[in-house]
Design an enzyme around this catalytic site. Sequence first.
Site, PDB file in Angstrom:
ATOM      1  N   LYS A 153      56.067   9.922 -10.038  1.00 56.41           N
ATOM      2  CA  LYS A 153      56.742   8.785  -9.409  1.00 56.41           C
ATOM      3  C   LYS A 153      55.731   7.844  -8.764  1.00 56.41           C
ATOM      4  O   LYS A 153      55.794   6.623  -8.948  1.00 56.41           O
ATOM      5  CB  LYS A 153      57.752   9.271  -8.365  1.00 56.41           C
ATOM      6  CG  LYS A 153      58.558   8.134  -7.739  1.00 56.41           C
ATOM      7  CD  LYS A 153      59.531   8.651  -6.691  1.00 56.41           C
ATOM      8  CE  LYS A 153      58.840   9.008  -5.411  1.00 56.41           C
ATOM      9  NZ  LYS A 153      59.772   9.332  -4.302  1.00 56.41           N
ATOM     10  N   ASP A 166      63.333   7.350  -7.796  1.00 56.94           N
ATOM     11  CA  ASP A 166      63.465   8.000  -6.494  1.00 56.94           C
ATOM     12  C   ASP A 166      64.938   8.349  -6.280  1.00 56.94           C
ATOM     13  O   ASP A 166      65.748   8.262  -7.207  1.00 56.94           O
ATOM     14  CB  ASP A 166      62.933   7.091  -5.386  1.00 56.94           C
ATOM     15  CG  ASP A 166      63.796   5.858  -5.166  1.00 56.94           C
ATOM     16  OD1 ASP A 166      64.703   5.591  -5.992  1.00 56.94           O
ATOM     17  OD2 ASP A 166      63.576   5.157  -4.169  1.00 56.94           O
TER      18      ASP A 166
END
Length: 214
Positions: free
Chosen positions: A124, A142
């Site tokens: 991420k 997220d």
Amino acid sequence: MAKQLDYKTIREIFTRFQAASAEPKGELDHVNAYTLLVAVALSAQATDAGVNRATRELFKIADTPEKMLELGEEELIEHIKTIGLYRNKAKNVMKLSRILIDRFDGQVPNSRAALQSLPGVGRKTANVVLNMWWSYPAQAVDTHIFRVGNRTGIAPGKDVDAVERAIEDNVPVDFQQHAHHWLILHGRYHCKARAPMCQTCIIRDLCQFEEKRL
């Protein structure tokens, strides 16, 4: 989990997002690729606003890996101790700063594999840096994007990897660059976890969320 929306509906959703905000931006303050990398690494389990408060003075004195090492771990902790998991994050920042100097000539690499080789940098974080600094259409999923993807039907998936693939597979290519920011901002300010603002949502008529609030 909502059913996957069709191409035409997804295109209309992102057309509306684009009309509302043509150039969405990430909310983490940074001055270069290094400070962006550090800010994103610090943001795990923390809010962007909280990270920005902690780094406001930090980045004035430590905006390169060399300066960060010179600052030292204990001084770094003093700046970021209001952020969750700050001790572990401080260790990772110092380690990644050393690796950047030793392996990458002090520069932040622009490949996902190289970024993920750094301490405290997962997929991420790597995707955020690739997207925000090098304008690569990477999709950093997220909790906000995971929620919006599944609620709306834009990108349903059982885990973050599945949602990331669904975005890449189903969002039209001309919206891929900003898809990550449109989705995260929509989740942060409109499609909230506990109190989604469905009554004022610009994609309410297209969304698959069965529990829409009137």
